[in-house]
Design a protein around this motif. Structure first.
Motif, mmCIF file in Angstrom:
data_model
loop_
_atom_site.group_PDB
_atom_site.id
_atom_site.type_symbol
_atom_site.label_atom_id
_atom_site.label_comp_id
_atom_site.label_asym_id
_atom_site.label_seq_id
_atom_site.Cartn_x
_atom_site.Cartn_y
_atom_site.Cartn_z
ATOM 1 N N LEU A 232 0.823 -1.030 0.098
ATOM 2 C CA LEU A 232 0.024 -0.075 0.026
ATOM 3 C C LEU A 232 0.761 1.325 -0.094
ATOM 4 C CD1 LEU A 232 -2.819 -1.236 2.630
ATOM 5 C CD2 LEU A 232 -2.933 -0.977 0.002
ATOM 6 N N ALA A 233 1.988 1.118 0.436
ATOM 7 C CA ALA A 233 2.817 2.415 0.824
ATOM 8 C C ALA A 233 3.469 2.670 -0.407
ATOM 9 C CB ALA A 233 4.159 2.057 1.837
ATOM 10 N N LEU A 234 3.852 1.597 -1.311
ATOM 11 C CA LEU A 234 4.501 1.868 -2.483
ATOM 12 C C LEU A 234 3.303 2.360 -3.718
ATOM 13 C CD1 LEU A 234 6.057 -1.745 -3.183
ATOM 14 C CD2 LEU A 234 7.260 0.361 -3.186
ATOM 15 N N GLY A 235 2.319 2.091 -3.322
ATOM 16 C CA GLY A 235 1.117 2.484 -4.246
ATOM 17 C C GLY A 235 0.914 4.130 -4.168
ATOM 18 N N PHE A 236 0.849 4.495 -2.940
ATOM 19 C CA PHE A 236 0.451 6.047 -2.471
ATOM 20 C C PHE A 236 1.802 6.807 -2.442
ATOM 21 C CE2 PHE A 236 -0.517 9.591 0.381
ATOM 22 C CZ PHE A 236 -1.208 10.331 -0.288
ATOM 23 N N PHE A 237 2.734 6.301 -1.667
ATOM 24 C CA PHE A 237 3.863 7.282 -1.157
ATOM 25 C C PHE A 237 4.905 7.241 -2.270
ATOM 26 C CE2 PHE A 237 1.839 6.394 3.013
ATOM 27 C CZ PHE A 237 1.784 7.711 3.510
ATOM 28 N N CYS A 238 4.926 6.167 -3.220
ATOM 29 C CA CYS A 238 6.020 5.934 -4.238
ATOM 30 C C CYS A 238 5.556 6.026 -5.551
ATOM 31 C CB CYS A 238 6.661 4.621 -3.838
ATOM 32 S SG CYS A 238 7.763 4.592 -2.393
ATOM 33 N N THR A 239 4.201 6.356 -5.700
ATOM 34 C CA THR A 239 3.739 6.167 -6.971
ATOM 35 C C THR A 239 2.988 7.473 -7.119
ATOM 36 O OG1 THR A 239 3.518 3.940 -7.133
ATOM 37 C CG2 THR A 239 2.316 5.230 -8.911
ATOM 38 N N VAL A 240 1.588 7.446 -6.477
ATOM 39 C CA VAL A 240 0.572 8.773 -6.691
ATOM 40 C C VAL A 240 1.031 9.999 -6.059
ATOM 41 C CG1 VAL A 240 -1.714 9.336 -5.929
ATOM 42 C CG2 VAL A 240 -1.198 6.987 -6.343
ATOM 43 N N LEU A 241 1.635 9.950 -4.879
ATOM 44 C CA LEU A 241 2.282 11.160 -4.331
ATOM 45 C C LEU A 241 3.343 11.811 -5.085
ATOM 46 C CD1 LEU A 241 1.596 13.247 -2.133
ATOM 47 C CD2 LEU A 241 3.123 11.920 -0.572
ATOM 48 N N PRO A 242 4.400 11.051 -5.186
ATOM 49 C CA PRO A 242 5.339 11.765 -6.033
ATOM 50 C C PRO A 242 5.233 12.149 -7.373
ATOM 51 C CG PRO A 242 5.763 9.394 -5.584
ATOM 52 C CD PRO A 242 4.485 9.701 -5.041
ATOM 53 N N ALA A 243 4.405 11.437 -8.153
ATOM 54 C CA ALA A 243 3.997 11.780 -9.417
ATOM 55 C C ALA A 243 3.117 13.266 -9.492
ATOM 56 C CB ALA A 243 3.174 10.703 -10.214
ATOM 57 N N THR A 244 2.260 13.414 -8.436
ATOM 58 C CA THR A 244 1.475 14.536 -8.407
ATOM 59 C C THR A 244 2.262 15.767 -8.009
ATOM 60 O OG1 THR A 244 -0.296 13.208 -7.617
ATOM 61 C CG2 THR A 244 -0.553 15.711 -7.193
ATOM 62 N N LEU A 245 3.446 15.580 -7.041
ATOM 63 C CA LEU A 245 4.395 16.554 -6.631
ATOM 64 C C LEU A 245 5.182 16.928 -7.679
ATOM 65 C CD1 LEU A 245 5.102 15.220 -2.922
ATOM 66 C CD2 LEU A 245 3.333 16.892 -3.592
ATOM 67 N N LEU A 246 5.581 16.130 -8.344
ATOM 68 C CA LEU A 246 6.489 16.207 -9.583
ATOM 69 C C LEU A 246 5.928 17.316 -10.463
ATOM 70 C CD1 LEU A 246 9.470 15.810 -10.807
ATOM 71 C CD2 LEU A 246 8.350 13.766 -11.717
ATOM 72 N N MET A 247 4.563 16.823 -11.008
ATOM 73 C CA MET A 247 3.916 17.522 -12.187
ATOM 74 C C MET A 247 3.602 19.051 -11.417
ATOM 75 S SD MET A 247 1.193 14.843 -13.532
ATOM 76 C CE MET A 247 0.726 15.759 -15.081
ATOM 77 N N GLN A 248 3.372 19.191 -10.357
ATOM 78 C CA GLN A 248 3.080 20.412 -9.692
ATOM 79 C C GLN A 248 4.402 21.241 -9.677
ATOM 80 O OE1 GLN A 248 0.134 22.068 -8.735
ATOM 81 N NE2 GLN A 248 -0.708 20.388 -9.953
ATOM 82 N N GLY A 249 5.214 20.722 -9.509
ATOM 83 C CA GLY A 249 6.731 21.452 -9.170
ATOM 84 C C GLY A 249 7.410 21.884 -10.494
ATOM 85 N N ILE A 250 7.089 20.911 -11.745
ATOM 86 C CA ILE A 250 7.478 21.224 -13.018
ATOM 87 C C ILE A 250 6.804 22.242 -13.560
ATOM 88 C CG2 ILE A 250 7.630 20.488 -15.398
ATOM 89 C CD1 ILE A 250 7.985 17.793 -14.587
ATOM 90 N N ALA A 251 5.505 22.485 -13.103
ATOM 91 C CA ALA A 251 4.572 23.675 -13.315
ATOM 92 C C ALA A 251 5.056 25.001 -12.958
ATOM 93 C CB ALA A 251 3.158 23.413 -13.244
#
Length: 331
Positions: A232-251
């Protein structure tokens, strides 16, 4: 000016957090494998995708829909991108981690921008500049140094070649996804495309697990509790959350700056692997890591050609090769 500085600072922090979370992925996977013999690559990937699926479906649902009509060809390409780019790349990566160290896995995966450049050159018929070839040679030479640093006997005794080949195949699959990404983003929009493509990958991984497991529900119930929580941690903390943060950071800070910050990800994985998994690299292997990262940055941070920026979006989508995205490998 203050608003600009605040946005840049926030963007940098978001990208840095995403890089840290991505770096933890391989460490968590290796920990999970050690907990139970039943925690194989297919099972752990299925757990990861089960926890990530609701979030990506929500992203796809709430994302703004594009005004133009989506064709059946667009949907077909989206299904292919989700299956190849995320599911296939992920399962190959997870299988490879059963044989190779987290350190080596991260270094091999970091080659994906070079693979994207090579694939784009074939598809779009554009020549690769000599400077880019030098960068590619540095990257692959560095990776080879890291592998050979294990010793020739170790390459055969521990299935290191098999594991490295699986991870490299995963990097190829992800690079092919990146080649398809610009067209699909133009058709679906960035957020909706990410949500839909990741949902396809999640469903494929879950379906794979159900198909090859005789009693999937009972099998999951029999797993140690820690395996479930790590999945479960792999799904949220290592997939969903970093992908979302990265897209917001690139913006907020742009892809080049994000790439520079994310370049520390492999080094962070190496340090975490040394601290928590007992892995170690000799001086020659650290040199190989440096060559790999330097070569990849030469490609990722390369300035665009002047005529690229002047082209309109329609020309870019059909005539120009996609730029290498400044983002971590989501597999």
């Amino acid at each position: 000016m203050s608003r600009f500085n605040s946005a840049a600072l926030l963007g940098s922090i978001l990208v840095l957090i995403s890089a840290v979370l991505f770096a933890i992925k391989a460490i968590l996977i290796k920990f999970t494998y050690q907990l139970s013999p039943d925690a194989d690559a297919v099972t752990v990937l299925a757990l990861r995708m089960m926890s990530a699926l609701p979030f990506f479906m929500a992203i796809a649902f709430i994302s703004k829909k594009v005004a133009h009509k989506i064709t059946w060809q667009d949907w077909g390409l989206l299904l292919l991108a989700g299956f190849v780019g995320y599911y296939l790349a992920s399962i190959l990566d997870f299988m490879g981690l059963m044989y190779v160290s987290a350190s080596l896995e991260r270094i091999i995966l970091f080659l994906y921008p070079t693979l994207t450049v090579i694939a784009s050159s074939f598809i779009y018929g554009q020549k690769i500049a000599p400077k880019v070839w030098i960068a590619i040679l540095l990257s692959y030479g560095g990776t080879l140094i890291v592998m050979l640093g294990e010793g020739w006997k170790a390459l055969h005794a521990t299935n290191l070649l098999l594991g490295s080949s699986l991870v490299f195949a995963g990097a190829i699959a992800y690079a092919m996804y990146l080649v398809m990404t610009p067209t699909l983003i133009n058709r679906f929009g960035s957020w909706r495309f990410t949500g839909l493509a990741m949902s396809v990958a999640c469903l494929a991984a879950i379906g794979h697990y159900i198909m090859i497991t005789p009693q999937p529900v009972q099998h999951l119930m029999a797993l140690p509790e820690k395996v479930i929580w790590y999945g479960l941690a792999l799904g949220f903390f290592c997939t969903v959350l970093p992908a979302t943060l990265l897209m917001q950071g690139i913006a907020r800070i742009g892809s080049s700056q994000a790439a520079l910050i994310s370049a520390g990800g492999p080094i962070l994985t190496l340090l975490l692997a040394v601290a928590f998994l007992g892995e170690h690299l000799n001086a020659v292997q650290w040199l190989g890591c440096a060559l790999n990262i330097f070569g990849v940055l030469m490609i990722t941070l390369a300035p665009k050609k002047p005529n690229d920026s002047s082209n309109n979006s329609s020309n870019n989508s059909s005539d120009q090769p996609p730029a290498v995205p400044a983002m971590e490998n989501l597999t």
